[in-house]
Design a protein around this motif. Sequence first.
Motif, PDB file in Angstrom:
ATOM      1  N   ILE A 114       0.827  -1.201   0.000  1.00  0.00           N
ATOM      2  CA  ILE A 114       0.000   0.000   0.000  1.00  0.00           C
ATOM      3  C   ILE A 114       0.866   1.257   0.000  1.00  0.00           C
ATOM      4  O   ILE A 114       0.587   2.205  -0.746  1.00  0.00           O
ATOM      5  CB  ILE A 114      -0.966  -0.009   1.215  1.00  0.00           C
ATOM      6  N   LYS A 115       1.950   1.256   0.779  1.00  0.00           N
ATOM      7  CA  LYS A 115       2.862   2.399   0.786  1.00  0.00           C
ATOM      8  C   LYS A 115       3.477   2.619  -0.580  1.00  0.00           C
ATOM      9  O   LYS A 115       3.580   3.748  -1.064  1.00  0.00           O
ATOM     10  CB  LYS A 115       3.985   2.179   1.818  1.00  0.00           C
ATOM     11  N   VAL A 116       3.898   1.560  -1.224  1.00  0.00           N
ATOM     12  CA  VAL A 116       4.536   1.660  -2.545  1.00  0.00           C
ATOM     13  C   VAL A 116       3.540   2.178  -3.581  1.00  0.00           C
ATOM     14  O   VAL A 116       3.870   3.019  -4.415  1.00  0.00           O
ATOM     15  CB  VAL A 116       5.107   0.288  -2.971  1.00  0.00           C
ATOM     16  N   LYS A 117       2.315   1.710  -3.510  1.00  0.00           N
ATOM     17  CA  LYS A 117       1.297   2.120  -4.499  1.00  0.00           C
ATOM     18  C   LYS A 117       0.862   3.561  -4.321  1.00  0.00           C
ATOM     19  O   LYS A 117       0.374   4.185  -5.264  1.00  0.00           O
ATOM     20  CB  LYS A 117       0.087   1.193  -4.418  1.00  0.00           C
ATOM     21  N   GLN A 118       1.012   4.101  -3.119  1.00  0.00           N
ATOM     22  CA  GLN A 118       0.585   5.489  -2.876  1.00  0.00           C
ATOM     23  C   GLN A 118       1.533   6.488  -3.516  1.00  0.00           C
ATOM     24  O   GLN A 118       1.175   7.626  -3.759  1.00  0.00           O
ATOM     25  CB  GLN A 118       0.472   5.751  -1.377  1.00  0.00           C
ATOM     26  N   TYR A 119       2.757   6.116  -3.774  1.00  0.00           N
ATOM     27  CA  TYR A 119       3.732   7.053  -4.332  1.00  0.00           C
ATOM     28  C   TYR A 119       3.878   6.924  -5.790  1.00  0.00           C
ATOM     29  O   TYR A 119       3.680   6.259  -6.553  1.00  0.00           O
ATOM     30  CB  TYR A 119       5.094   6.882  -3.660  1.00  0.00           C
TER      31      TYR A 119
END
Length: 132
Positions: free
Chosen positions: A127-132
């Motif tokens: 989720i962190k990777v997809k947010q950026y």
Amino acid sequence: MSNPAQISPLVRLDKWLWAARFYKTRSLAREQIDGGKVHYNGQRSKPGKTVEVGALVRFWQGQDEREVRVLQVSEQRKAAPLAQLLYEETEESLKKRAQNSEARRFNSQFAPSPERRPDKQERRQLIKVKQY
């Protein structure tokens, strides 16, 4: 007077597609015809179109487009081996389906599915990777 056994019955296109086991129900066959996914002798048709021996029917079945020639007319749904006697698939259609099948198989080798589902920590990282 001609023999009644020689006269082919008048069968609707949706009923013939169902009897030839291309679609599981007549209503599904009817939806495909109404949606323009079925062509009878190269033209869109209606579910009530009368099927004739020698006609060319082109339709979508799943991910494949099939083209078959009508060999027999029947309004009864019978066993699969008997249903296959109602039509003959064209050579071009067989080749195209084989190519599409090979392409799908080839694509699945380059996009393998993961061995297991991500756990909670891995999901948060995704989720962190997809947010950026």
